[in-house]
Design an enzyme around this catalytic site. Sequence first.
Site, PDB file in Angstrom:
ATOM      1  N   ASP A   1      -1.399   8.326   3.143  1.00 48.50           N
ATOM      2  CA  ASP A   1      -0.543   7.727   2.122  1.00 48.50           C
ATOM      3  C   ASP A   1      -1.378   7.542   0.865  1.00 48.50           C
ATOM      4  OD1 ASP A   1       1.436   7.539   4.007  1.00 48.50           O
ATOM      5  OD2 ASP A   1       1.729   5.378   3.821  1.00 48.50           O
TER       6      ASP A   1
ATOM      7  N   ASP B   1      -1.364   5.215  -1.164  1.00 50.62           N
ATOM      8  CA  ASP B   1      -1.592   3.821  -1.565  1.00 50.62           C
ATOM      9  C   ASP B   1      -2.489   3.048  -0.609  1.00 50.62           C
ATOM     10  OD1 ASP B   1       0.182   3.567   0.548  1.00 50.62           O
ATOM     11  OD2 ASP B   1       1.905   3.139  -0.733  1.00 50.62           O
TER      12      ASP B   1
ATOM     13  N   GLU C   1       9.013   8.210  11.039  1.00 47.89           N
ATOM     14  CA  GLU C   1       8.447   9.544  11.271  1.00 47.89           C
ATOM     15  C   GLU C   1       7.062   9.403  11.908  1.00 47.89           C
ATOM     16  OE1 GLU C   1       8.317   8.122   8.264  1.00 47.89           O
ATOM     17  OE2 GLU C   1       6.154   8.199   8.091  1.00 47.89           O
ATOM     18  N   ASP C   2       6.416   8.271  11.665  1.00 46.73           N
ATOM     19  CA  ASP C   2       5.105   8.035  12.282  1.00 46.73           C
ATOM     20  C   ASP C   2       5.245   7.674  13.766  1.00 46.73           C
ATOM     21  OD1 ASP C   2       6.374   5.732  11.413  1.00 46.73           O
ATOM     22  OD2 ASP C   2       4.540   4.731  10.757  1.00 46.73           O
TER      23      ASP C   2
ATOM     24  N   ARG D   1       9.980  -0.501  -2.680  1.00 50.24           N
ATOM     25  CA  ARG D   1      10.514   0.739  -2.117  1.00 50.24           C
ATOM     26  C   ARG D   1      10.916   1.696  -3.230  1.00 50.24           C
ATOM     27  NH1 ARG D   1      11.846   1.312   2.859  1.00 50.24           N
ATOM     28  NH2 ARG D   1      12.046  -0.910   3.202  1.00 50.24           N
TER      29      ARG D   1
ATOM     30  N   TRP E   1      12.850   6.860   4.363  1.00 52.83           N
ATOM     31  CA  TRP E   1      11.724   6.085   4.885  1.00 52.83           C
ATOM     32  C   TRP E   1      11.886   5.705   6.360  1.00 52.83           C
ATOM     33  CZ3 TRP E   1      11.113   1.403   7.197  1.00 52.83           C
ATOM     34  CH2 TRP E   1       9.799   0.916   7.282  1.00 52.83           C
TER      35      TRP E   1
ATOM     36  N   HIS F   1       3.607  -2.479  -3.589  1.00 57.95           N
ATOM     37  CA  HIS F   1       4.643  -1.728  -4.313  1.00 57.95           C
ATOM     38  C   HIS F   1       6.001  -2.027  -3.697  1.00 57.95           C
ATOM     39  CE1 HIS F   1       5.385   1.227  -1.095  1.00 57.95           C
ATOM     40  NE2 HIS F   1       4.102   1.079  -0.818  1.00 57.95           N
TER      41      HIS F   1
ATOM     42  N   MET G   1      -3.631  -1.896   0.968  1.00 54.58           N
ATOM     43  CA  MET G   1      -2.489  -1.083   0.553  1.00 54.58           C
ATOM     44  C   MET G   1      -2.032  -1.616  -0.794  1.00 54.58           C
ATOM     45  SD  MET G   1       1.014  -0.012   2.419  1.00 54.58           S
ATOM     46  CE  MET G   1       2.392  -0.461   1.398  1.00 54.58           C
TER      47      MET G   1
HETATM   48  N1  UDH Z   1       5.599   8.532  -1.354  1.00 52.72           N
HETATM   49  C1  UDH Z   1       5.586   9.013  -2.669  1.00 52.72           C
HETATM   50  N2  UDH Z   1       6.678   8.866  -3.456  1.00 52.72           N
HETATM   51  C2  UDH Z   1       7.814   8.253  -3.000  1.00 52.72           C
HETATM   52  C3  UDH Z   1       7.823   7.763  -1.681  1.00 52.72           C
HETATM   53  C4  UDH Z   1       6.704   7.905  -0.893  1.00 52.72           C
HETATM   54  O1  UDH Z   1       4.578   9.559  -3.126  1.00 52.72           O
HETATM   55  O2  UDH Z   1       8.769   8.162  -3.764  1.00 52.72           O
HETATM   56  C5  UDH Z   1       4.439   8.810  -0.470  1.00 52.72           C
HETATM   57  C6  UDH Z   1       3.197   8.050  -0.848  1.00 52.72           C
HETATM   58  O3  UDH Z   1       2.062   8.780  -0.495  1.00 52.72           O
HETATM   59  C7  UDH Z   1       3.345   6.809   0.019  1.00 52.72           C
HETATM   60  C8  UDH Z   1       3.885   7.410   1.305  1.00 52.72           C
HETATM   61  O4  UDH Z   1       4.757   8.441   0.861  1.00 52.72           O
HETATM   62  O5  UDH Z   1       2.145   6.131   0.193  1.00 52.72           O
HETATM   63  C9  UDH Z   1       4.617   6.423   2.198  1.00 52.72           C
HETATM   64  O6  UDH Z   1       5.706   5.813   1.515  1.00 52.72           O
HETATM   65  P1  UDH Z   1       5.742   4.247   1.221  1.00 52.72           P
HETATM   66  O7  UDH Z   1       4.469   3.855   0.566  1.00 52.72           O
HETATM   67  O8  UDH Z   1       6.976   3.945   0.466  1.00 52.72           O
HETATM   68  O9  UDH Z   1       5.854   3.604   2.665  1.00 52.72           O
HETATM   69  P2  UDH Z   1       5.489   2.099   3.019  1.00 52.72           P
HETATM   70  O10 UDH Z   1       5.700   2.001   4.478  1.00 52.72           O
HETATM   71  O11 UDH Z   1       6.534   1.242   2.182  1.00 52.72           O
HETATM   72  O12 UDH Z   1       4.235   1.644   2.432  1.00 52.72           O
HETATM   73  C10 UDH Z   1       7.746   0.935   2.443  1.00 52.72           C
HETATM   74  C11 UDH Z   1       8.376   0.340   1.207  1.00 52.72           C
HETATM   75  C12 UDH Z   1       8.738  -1.073   1.441  1.00 52.72           C
HETATM   76  C13 UDH Z   1       8.392  -1.974   0.327  1.00 52.72           C
HETATM   77  C14 UDH Z   1       8.982  -3.313   0.544  1.00 52.72           C
HETATM   78  C15 UDH Z   1       8.400  -4.334  -0.335  1.00 52.72           C
HETATM   79  N3  UDH Z   1       8.666  -5.639   0.163  1.00 52.72           N
HETATM   80 MN    MN Z   2       3.091   2.278   0.822  1.00 51.89          MN
END
Ligand code: UDH
Ligand code: MN
Length: 289
Positions: A137, A139, A202-203, A234, A199, A232, A229
């Site tokens: 990822d 981030d 998939e993992d 969604r 989202w 950010h 992390m």
């Molecule tokens: N990613 C992108 N662009 C997008 C979506 C995802 O580049 O529009 C990539 C990026 O590398 C990211 C990864 O996909 O690190 C995973 O997506 P994510 O960071 O959105 O997943 P995560 O599980 O977050 O970190 C879920 C969002 C929930 C935020 C809720 C806040 N309270």
């Molecule tokens: Mn993320």
Amino acid sequence: MSFTFPQSAEDAEIEDIPWCQEIPPNLGPRAVDTRLNVSFLNIPLENPNVQNGGRSKPRICRAQQKIAIIIPFRNRELHLKIWLYYMHPFLQKQQGDYAIYVVEQIQNTTFNKARLMNVGFTEAVKDYDYNCFIFCDVDIIPMDERNLYRCSNNPKHMANSLDKFKFRLFYSTSFGGVVAFTKEQFLKINGFSNSFWGWGQEDDELYKRVMSAGMKVERPNQNIARSRMIVHSRDVGNEKTGNRFHLVKQTGKHMHMDGLNSLKYEIISHTKHQLYTNITVDIGSEKKK
Ligand code: UDH
Ligand code: MN
């Protein structure tokens, strides 16, 4: 494409340098501030040994693993900048022979991270004889250089101690964020499922593939794996996948039909930037029933 790396084992023998140590020297914790104001321009100056396309290899020894780092991407420029700022020094300190691939979805429709991972793998193997693939990822930034971004005897999960989850494993089967596969391990599970639009899970599905293939998941010590992390919200276009839990249940039945062997895509561009290689790709869009 031309690379300055040795192209085969024979070439490598010609280079009169020893193999790198299994554990590189002088590794330890480091501070990571994800709110840092980073300038893209300064990163190459601070990393003079990084070549075009975001490749580097140790100068004083020969690395055992040739690593392709694959980042799924869309519209996260700020995160990418912070990631590159922290990760080029980190990977070099770990004496990695590596290159960075940023795989970018061209469509502004629903995101499909897993499909981008499969594209990254399929394209990277054409470039160089990589034997290790690390899916990251954009981030997540490790806070300790002893968290080796390497492949192991089993697939490896390196993001098992995130600040977001108070530096604990989120749940015992979690397998997201940063994972490492040898080429054989990734081929054995037929890569990721291509079916996860949006989202989530998939993992978990990937984890089930690993289990179905009779492998285990390795994780570094929780203390060493501490990572940040970037906070950010969604992203638009990455809403929760409606049928994600159903898809996970299907793994056993589908994994040999849904993955690397059923992947379809069209490369829009393959560009070497100073700090990374960008692969912009048309992966299609979700077919609504
Ligand atoms: N990613 C992108 N662009 C997008 C979506 C995802 O580049 O529009 C990539 C990026 O590398 C990211 C990864 O996909 O690190 C995973 O997506 P994510 O960071 O959105 O997943 P995560 O599980 O977050 O970190 C879920 C969002 C929930 C935020 C809720 C806040 N309270
Ligand atoms: Mn993320």
